[in-house]
Design a protein around this motif. Structure first.
Motif, PDB file in Angstrom:
ATOM      1  N   MET A   1      27.873  59.231 102.317  1.00  0.00           N
ATOM      2  CA  MET A   1      27.147  58.160 102.999  1.00  0.00           C
ATOM      3  C   MET A   1      25.640  58.413 103.005  1.00  0.00           C
ATOM      4  O   MET A   1      25.145  59.280 103.716  1.00  0.00           O
ATOM      5  CB  MET A   1      27.668  58.012 104.431  1.00  0.00           C
ATOM      6  CG  MET A   1      29.152  57.661 104.495  1.00  0.00           C
ATOM      7  SD  MET A   1      29.792  57.476 106.182  1.00  0.00           S
ATOM      8  CE  MET A   1      28.882  56.022 106.728  1.00  0.00           C
ATOM      9  N   GLY A   2      24.930  57.634 102.195  1.00  0.00           N
ATOM     10  CA  GLY A   2      23.472  57.646 102.251  1.00  0.00           C
ATOM     11  C   GLY A   2      22.986  56.694 103.332  1.00  0.00           C
ATOM     12  O   GLY A   2      22.037  56.972 104.062  1.00  0.00           O
ATOM     13  N   MET A   3      23.645  55.548 103.443  1.00  0.00           N
ATOM     14  CA  MET A   3      23.381  54.599 104.540  1.00  0.00           C
ATOM     15  C   MET A   3      24.238  55.018 105.732  1.00  0.00           C
ATOM     16  O   MET A   3      25.453  55.135 105.608  1.00  0.00           O
ATOM     17  CB  MET A   3      23.745  53.174 104.118  1.00  0.00           C
ATOM     18  CG  MET A   3      22.736  52.512 103.211  1.00  0.00           C
ATOM     19  SD  MET A   3      23.314  50.873 102.679  1.00  0.00           S
ATOM     20  CE  MET A   3      23.353  49.993 104.236  1.00  0.00           C
ATOM     21  N   GLN A   4      23.589  55.217 106.885  1.00  0.00           N
ATOM     22  CA  GLN A   4      24.325  55.711 108.048  1.00  0.00           C
ATOM     23  C   GLN A   4      24.101  54.862 109.297  1.00  0.00           C
ATOM     24  O   GLN A   4      24.413  55.299 110.403  1.00  0.00           O
ATOM     25  CB  GLN A   4      23.930  57.165 108.348  1.00  0.00           C
ATOM     26  CG  GLN A   4      24.250  58.161 107.252  1.00  0.00           C
ATOM     27  CD  GLN A   4      24.167  59.592 107.751  1.00  0.00           C
ATOM     28  OE1 GLN A   4      24.815  59.957 108.725  1.00  0.00           O
ATOM     29  NE2 GLN A   4      23.356  60.395 107.094  1.00  0.00           N
TER      30      GLN A   4
ATOM     31  N   CYS B   1      22.722  65.377 111.206  1.00  0.00           N
ATOM     32  CA  CYS B   1      22.608  64.865 109.829  1.00  0.00           C
ATOM     33  C   CYS B   1      23.755  63.946 109.425  1.00  0.00           C
ATOM     34  O   CYS B   1      23.590  63.115 108.543  1.00  0.00           O
ATOM     35  CB  CYS B   1      22.473  66.010 108.829  1.00  0.00           C
ATOM     36  SG  CYS B   1      23.826  67.186 108.867  1.00  0.00           S
ATOM     37  N   GLY B   2      24.923  64.072 110.075  1.00  0.00           N
ATOM     38  CA  GLY B   2      26.072  63.275 109.662  1.00  0.00           C
ATOM     39  C   GLY B   2      26.528  62.296 110.720  1.00  0.00           C
ATOM     40  O   GLY B   2      27.729  62.119 110.941  1.00  0.00           O
TER      41      GLY B   2
ATOM     42  N   PRO C   1      27.474  63.176 104.837  1.00  0.00           N
ATOM     43  CA  PRO C   1      26.155  62.578 104.622  1.00  0.00           C
ATOM     44  C   PRO C   1      25.629  62.921 103.232  1.00  0.00           C
ATOM     45  O   PRO C   1      26.020  63.936 102.647  1.00  0.00           O
ATOM     46  CB  PRO C   1      25.296  63.239 105.708  1.00  0.00           C
ATOM     47  CG  PRO C   1      25.942  64.576 105.930  1.00  0.00           C
ATOM     48  CD  PRO C   1      27.419  64.348 105.734  1.00  0.00           C
ATOM     49  N   ASN C   2      24.783  62.070 102.716  1.00  0.00           N
ATOM     50  CA  ASN C   2      24.152  62.306 101.414  1.00  0.00           C
ATOM     51  C   ASN C   2      22.786  62.952 101.650  1.00  0.00           C
ATOM     52  O   ASN C   2      21.837  62.286 102.046  1.00  0.00           O
ATOM     53  CB  ASN C   2      24.009  60.974 100.662  1.00  0.00           C
ATOM     54  CG  ASN C   2      23.478  61.148  99.256  1.00  0.00           C
ATOM     55  OD1 ASN C   2      22.760  62.090  98.962  1.00  0.00           O
ATOM     56  ND2 ASN C   2      23.826  60.221  98.378  1.00  0.00           N
ATOM     57  N   HIS C   3      22.689  64.271 101.415  1.00  0.00           N
ATOM     58  CA  HIS C   3      21.421  64.987 101.607  1.00  0.00           C
ATOM     59  C   HIS C   3      20.495  64.859 100.397  1.00  0.00           C
ATOM     60  O   HIS C   3      19.302  65.095 100.499  1.00  0.00           O
ATOM     61  CB  HIS C   3      21.684  66.483 101.831  1.00  0.00           C
ATOM     62  CG  HIS C   3      22.369  66.827 103.117  1.00  0.00           C
ATOM     63  ND1 HIS C   3      23.736  66.844 103.238  1.00  0.00           N
ATOM     64  CD2 HIS C   3      21.875  67.184 104.327  1.00  0.00           C
ATOM     65  CE1 HIS C   3      24.057  67.204 104.475  1.00  0.00           C
ATOM     66  NE2 HIS C   3      22.951  67.411 105.153  1.00  0.00           N
TER      67      HIS C   3
END
Length: 265
Positions: free
Chosen positions: A144-147, A218-219, A71-73
């Motif tokens: 991945m910012g879009m999830q 978060c992911g 994931p993109n935090h």
């Protein structure tokens, strides 16, 4: 060269101390390769989640390429980005599989280094891979910012097709922690629901439960992409190897983060 962003924070900066910490994480575990296609690993500081992650890495088979979904935090960079840079850790450098990365041209996955530069979710997995396999592998890092469900499935299918065409042996790793900053009992209850859907290999059910419980996994996008890719290449079962939370280390059970080690075969 993608420089380490969180060495000295999430894991030790000096190679000797990092190797010592990794040895501690694997302590008491048998290194036994299984026919794993995908996995879920946590990405907290090693003191909190390293032992949980080691459960996966102790069972991981040797592969040509490890596809790392994180994931993109940070919010930087493209919505979905692949890195082409060589990645550096205190244990050495890891090359990206540029042949697979080339396959993203014209797709929803952008070539973009900014999304990766300060992001820890993929970086913290690399020393585990280096500890197990030295430098004899490549990675495909996807941030991945879009999830959302549709995007995650598209990314998973795209990667599976690229791997299938290449003929390479690949393992898909989703970097994710589970519930954040809830009392341990509630976190365990919520995480059990999400983990059950993962073990059923049911991507839609993961999203349904996430939204219904307003869960802070978060992911979830990386998990969905990993499951999609693994299933497309023949996976038909999943297993929870270990679950714990930050309170098991800190002693504070009032606001924990959940960690799960899951393999998909």
């Amino acid at each position: 060269m993608r420089q380490p962003a969180v060495a000295g924070q999430f894991y030790p900066l000096h190679p000797e101390y990092l190797e010592k910490e990794l040895k501690r994480c694997f302590e008491g575990m048998e290194i036994r390769e299984r026919n794993i296609l995908g996995a879920v690993c946590p990405h907290a500081g090693y003191v909190y989640s390293g032992k949980v992650a080691a459960n996966v890495y102790a069972a991981l088979p040797k592969a040509d390429t490890y596809v790392l979904f994180g994931p993109n935090h940070t919010g930087y960079g493209s919505p979905i980005s692949v890195s082409r840079d060589t990645w550096k850790t205190p244990l050495g450098t890891v090359d990206v599989d540029l042949e697979l990365a080339d396959g993203f041209l014209g797709s929803i996955v952008d070539e973009d280094e900014l999304g990766h530069r300060y992001e820890h979710s993929i970086e913290v997995q690399l020393p585990f891979l280096q500890y197990r396999f030295d430098q004899d592998f490549r990675i495909l890092p996807i941030c991945m910012g879009m999830q959302d469900e549709e995007t995650a499935i598209d990314v998973g299918e795209l990667v599976a097709n690229l791997v299938s065409k290449s003929g390479k042996k690949a393992v898909f790793i989703a970097s994710s922690d589970f519930t954040h900053y809830q009392p341990a009992e509630l976190a365990g209850e919520m995480d059990n629901e999400i983990i059950e859907a993962i073990l059923n290999l049911d991507v839609s059910e993961i999203y349904e439960r996430l939204y219904r419980r307003n869960a802070s996994v978060c992911g979830y996008g990386p998990i969905a992409a990993m499951l999609t890719a693994s299933k497309k290449l023949g996976a038909n079962r999943a297993e929870l190897l270990n679950y714990s939370n930050s309170g098991d280390v800190s002693g504070d059970m009032n606001a924990v983060v959940g960690y799960a080690a899951i393999i998909v075969e």
